[in-house]
Design an enzyme around this catalytic site. Structure first.
Site, PDB file in Angstrom:
ATOM      1  N   LYS A  93      25.470 -42.937  -8.057  1.00 22.85           N
ATOM      2  CA  LYS A  93      25.955 -43.190  -6.962  1.00 22.85           C
ATOM      3  C   LYS A  93      26.540 -42.024  -6.310  1.00 22.85           C
ATOM      4  O   LYS A  93      27.519 -41.472  -7.020  1.00 22.85           O
ATOM      5  CB  LYS A  93      26.997 -44.336  -6.956  1.00 22.85           C
ATOM      6  CG  LYS A  93      27.498 -44.824  -5.444  1.00 22.85           C
ATOM      7  CD  LYS A  93      26.370 -45.417  -4.898  1.00 22.85           C
ATOM      8  CE  LYS A  93      26.821 -45.665  -3.354  1.00 22.85           C
ATOM      9  NZ  LYS A  93      26.265 -44.525  -2.365  1.00 22.85           N
ATOM     10  N   GLN A 114      31.939 -36.945  -9.040  1.00 22.41           N
ATOM     11  CA  GLN A 114      31.526 -38.224  -8.764  1.00 22.41           C
ATOM     12  C   GLN A 114      31.499 -39.252  -9.911  1.00 22.41           C
ATOM     13  O   GLN A 114      31.861 -40.328  -9.793  1.00 22.41           O
ATOM     14  CB  GLN A 114      30.331 -38.257  -7.987  1.00 22.41           C
ATOM     15  CG  GLN A 114      30.051 -39.444  -7.136  1.00 22.41           C
ATOM     16  CD  GLN A 114      30.486 -39.074  -5.771  1.00 22.41           C
ATOM     17  OE1 GLN A 114      30.481 -38.439  -5.083  1.00 22.41           O
ATOM     18  NE2 GLN A 114      31.183 -40.215  -5.256  1.00 22.41           N
ATOM     19  N   LYS A 117      35.153 -40.146 -10.721  1.00 23.72           N
ATOM     20  CA  LYS A 117      35.917 -40.890  -9.364  1.00 23.72           C
ATOM     21  C   LYS A 117      35.105 -42.341  -9.423  1.00 23.72           C
ATOM     22  O   LYS A 117      35.833 -43.142  -9.223  1.00 23.72           O
ATOM     23  CB  LYS A 117      35.364 -39.940  -8.157  1.00 23.72           C
ATOM     24  CG  LYS A 117      35.719 -40.664  -6.831  1.00 23.72           C
ATOM     25  CD  LYS A 117      34.960 -40.115  -5.356  1.00 23.72           C
ATOM     26  CE  LYS A 117      34.708 -38.552  -5.445  1.00 23.72           C
ATOM     27  NZ  LYS A 117      34.278 -38.043  -4.310  1.00 23.72           N
ATOM     28  N   LYS A 129      24.593 -36.870  -6.969  1.00 22.49           N
ATOM     29  CA  LYS A 129      24.942 -36.077  -5.507  1.00 22.49           C
ATOM     30  C   LYS A 129      23.657 -35.412  -5.245  1.00 22.49           C
ATOM     31  O   LYS A 129      22.786 -35.221  -6.218  1.00 22.49           O
ATOM     32  CB  LYS A 129      25.955 -35.184  -5.751  1.00 22.49           C
ATOM     33  CG  LYS A 129      26.595 -35.058  -4.243  1.00 22.49           C
ATOM     34  CD  LYS A 129      27.764 -35.753  -4.106  1.00 22.49           C
ATOM     35  CE  LYS A 129      28.596 -35.609  -2.779  1.00 22.49           C
ATOM     36  NZ  LYS A 129      29.611 -36.577  -2.907  1.00 22.49           N
ATOM     37  N   GLY A 168      26.339 -40.778   2.514  1.00 24.44           N
ATOM     38  CA  GLY A 168      26.665 -39.621   3.319  1.00 24.44           C
ATOM     39  C   GLY A 168      27.637 -38.700   2.520  1.00 24.44           C
ATOM     40  O   GLY A 168      28.259 -39.147   1.421  1.00 24.44           O
ATOM     41  N   ASP A 169      27.821 -37.331   3.157  1.00 27.03           N
ATOM     42  CA  ASP A 169      28.892 -36.598   2.786  1.00 27.03           C
ATOM     43  C   ASP A 169      29.012 -35.500   3.904  1.00 27.03           C
ATOM     44  O   ASP A 169      28.479 -36.001   5.056  1.00 27.03           O
ATOM     45  CB  ASP A 169      28.354 -35.824   1.579  1.00 27.03           C
ATOM     46  CG  ASP A 169      29.674 -35.153   0.703  1.00 27.03           C
ATOM     47  OD1 ASP A 169      30.316 -35.645   0.086  1.00 27.03           O
ATOM     48  OD2 ASP A 169      29.949 -33.944   1.181  1.00 27.03           O
ATOM     49  N   THR A 213      37.166 -43.540   3.401  1.00 27.04           N
ATOM     50  CA  THR A 213      37.596 -42.434   2.592  1.00 27.04           C
ATOM     51  C   THR A 213      39.037 -41.926   3.269  1.00 27.04           C
ATOM     52  O   THR A 213      39.937 -41.701   2.395  1.00 27.04           O
ATOM     53  CB  THR A 213      36.445 -40.957   2.716  1.00 27.04           C
ATOM     54  OG1 THR A 213      35.327 -41.888   2.398  1.00 27.04           O
ATOM     55  CG2 THR A 213      36.890 -40.078   1.709  1.00 27.04           C
ATOM     56  N   ASN A 244      34.721 -37.032   9.570  1.00 27.14           N
ATOM     57  CA  ASN A 244      34.927 -38.291   9.543  1.00 27.14           C
ATOM     58  C   ASN A 244      36.285 -38.804   8.578  1.00 27.14           C
ATOM     59  O   ASN A 244      37.094 -39.715   8.870  1.00 27.14           O
ATOM     60  CB  ASN A 244      33.887 -39.131   8.813  1.00 27.14           C
ATOM     61  CG  ASN A 244      34.117 -40.116   8.125  1.00 27.14           C
ATOM     62  OD1 ASN A 244      34.271 -40.643   7.096  1.00 27.14           O
ATOM     63  ND2 ASN A 244      33.702 -41.251   8.933  1.00 27.14           N
TER      64      ASN A 244
HETATM   65  N1  GLU Z   1      30.311 -38.302  -0.333  1.00 33.26           N
HETATM   66  C1  GLU Z   1      31.365 -39.512  -0.534  1.00 33.26           C
HETATM   67  C2  GLU Z   1      32.138 -39.049  -1.891  1.00 33.26           C
HETATM   68  O1  GLU Z   1      32.240 -37.729  -2.040  1.00 33.26           O
HETATM   69  C3  GLU Z   1      30.806 -40.823  -0.783  1.00 33.26           C
HETATM   70  C4  GLU Z   1      29.757 -41.347  -1.649  1.00 33.26           C
HETATM   71  C5  GLU Z   1      29.150 -42.549  -1.540  1.00 33.26           C
HETATM   72  O2  GLU Z   1      29.800 -43.261  -0.890  1.00 33.26           O
HETATM   73  O3  GLU Z   1      28.166 -42.871  -2.420  1.00 33.26           O
HETATM   74  O4  GLU Z   1      32.625 -39.697  -2.606  1.00 33.26           O
END
Ligand code: GLU
Length: 449
Positions: A93, A114, A117, A129, A168-169, A213, A244
């Site tokens: 994810k 990630q 996190k 990612k 997204g990112d 976020t 965002n």
């Molecule tokens: N890009 C965001 C992050 O850095 C969200 C990733 C997601 O929702 O999968 O955590």
């Protein structure tokens, strides 16, 4: 640089050797390993089973060609990436980043962050990612659509609600997720909502995902403030960026009684002593993807724009870096400390350089790393997956309540883990160890994976 335990140093050297030139990835790995000394000292099972070396090697890395035509009919070429880093806790994810700076080292650093996190959220999601060196800036909607369709024409075979779930990112928002989901649906002939998150509210998206976020980072800081009986009331806040994450961080700070007096973009920053007028900023950024300089032109006497320079020169009590990696360096940290800043919390991924983190710690500025403070985005993505799996959709209030509980539990877990490992109040140590042990224990249980 602080010393590493010999086992950890060997793992780090191996990462540098196997991933030459990937500076950001080395930085992200080093930062986690620097926290793990007391863990490997206490638990030899992690080193015996080479969990740390395995964690630093992605399970799978996909690199692909993305050809598309621009509006003049010319063929354009980009490179696409998806790094499926770790699936011990759930499907991979993590977001997709479209930005000209994207190369394998950036995707790996983001994928590595990630893992921890996502583990901290307590929800069943692994880490991954992806992205591309495509630059959406200045491109028409039709060009962005053709790029996204070409990108998904390769990516679709690697993803799925139980396999890998992108979102997204930077450079990937609701518009891009729409084009990506449309192409996925068309190729597979399946309305598999749980394959992508950050979807629109009328086609499987979750309430609060857009805000999550930024809101989450501010909820996290609110918890930090509460530890000393304080609150956002009357606090001066500086936010970097104006995308965002920044926009919704500003919104929540204002709802909680603080005042955001500055934000930025890649051309410079704006200062507004009356507090950023979010309606105006949203109109400029979301309405026509404009620059923050336009804000100063339209706002009147309370605001001015500074071309170039550093937004961290603006005095504040709380600093929220919400732009991009390594944007808050030693000089910026020195300026913040000199101006009496008390809290720095990362809304972006790894925006603070290692030197800057050391300076902040030495000056007793409370510091919240991104893998804890910005986990609200991916946590709400996991809530979107839950809603998709049960073909349900929750109210804004319920979803925001869940987000706020998750941020408060991440905060408490960071502090209790930091205490347990002899580093009271150190959110970096707490986040790294708490994130690591959950993934590492799962990896031990699953055999040699
Ligand atoms: N890009 C965001 C992050 O850095 C969200 C990733 C997601 O929702 O999968 O955590």
């Amino acid at each position: 640089m602080p010393e590493l335990d010999p086992n950890l140093l060997a793992a780090f050297d191996e990462v540098v050797r196997r991933n030459p030139g990937e500076r950001e990835f080395h930085q992200a790995v080093r930062e986690v390993l620097e926290s793990l000394g007391p863990v490997v000292a206490k638990h030899s099972e992690y080193t015996d089973a080479e969990v740390i070396r395995r964690l630093c090697e992605p399970e799978r890395q996909i690199i692909f060609r993305v050809p598309w035509t621009d509006d003049t009919g010319r063929v354009q070429l980009n490179r696409g990436f998806r790094v499926e880093f770790n699936s011990a806790l759930g499907p991979y994810k993590g977001g997709l980043r479209f930005h000209p700076s994207v190369y394998l080292g950036i995707v790996k650093f983001l994928g590595f962050e990630q893992i921890f996190k996502n583990s901290l959220t307590g929800l069943p999601i692994g880490g991954g990612k992806g992205g591309s060196d495509f630059d959406p800036k200045g491109r028409s909607d039709a060009e962005v659509m053709r790029f996204c369709q070409s990108f998904m024409t390769e990516l679709y075979r690697h993803i799925g609600e139980n396999t890998d779930v992108p979102a997204g990112d930077i450079g990937v928002g609701g518009r891009e997720i729409g084009y990506l989901f449309g192409q996925y649906k068309r190729i597979t002939n399946r309305y598999e909502s749980g394959t992508l998150t950050g979807k629109g509210l009328t086609w499987g998206g979750s309430q609060v995902r857009t805000e999550a976020t930024g809101y989450g980072a501010v909820f996290f800081v609110d918890e930090m403030l509460k530890t000393s009986g304080d609150s956002f009331e009357g606090k001066r806040v500086v936010v970097s960026g104006s995308g965002n994450v920044a926009i919704y961080a500003i919104e929540k700070v204002h709802q909680l009684g603080g005042r955001v007096v500055a934000c930025s973009d890649s051309d410079g920053y704006i200062v507004d002593e009356a507090g950023i007028d979010l309606d105006l900023l949203k109109e400029i950024k979301n309405g026509h993807r404009g620059r923050v300089s336009e804000y100063a032109d339209r706002r009147g006497a309370s605001a001015h724009h500074v071309a170039g320079g550093s937004v961290w020169d603006v005095p504040c009590d709380i600093a929220l870096p919400c732009a991009t990696q390594n944007e808050l360096d030693a000089a910026a940290a020195t300026a913040l400390i000199g101006n009496g800043c008390r809290i720095v919390a990362e809304g972006a991924n790894m925006p603070t350089t290692p030197d800057a983190i050391r300076l902040l710690r030495d000056a007793s500025v409370a510091f919240a790393p991104g893998k804890a403070a910005n986990a609200g985005g991916v946590a709400t993505s996991a809530l979107e997956m839950q809603q998709n799996a049960s073909r349900d959709s929750w109210s804004f209030e319920h979803t925001e309540q869940r987000l706020s509980e998750i941020m408060s539990s991440i905060h408490d877990r960071c502090l209790s883990t930091a205490d347990e490992y002899g580093a009271p109040g150190n959110y970096v140590v707490g986040a790294n160890i708490a994130g690591f042990t959950q993934v590492a224990d799962a990896m031990l249980s699953l055999g040699l994976i």
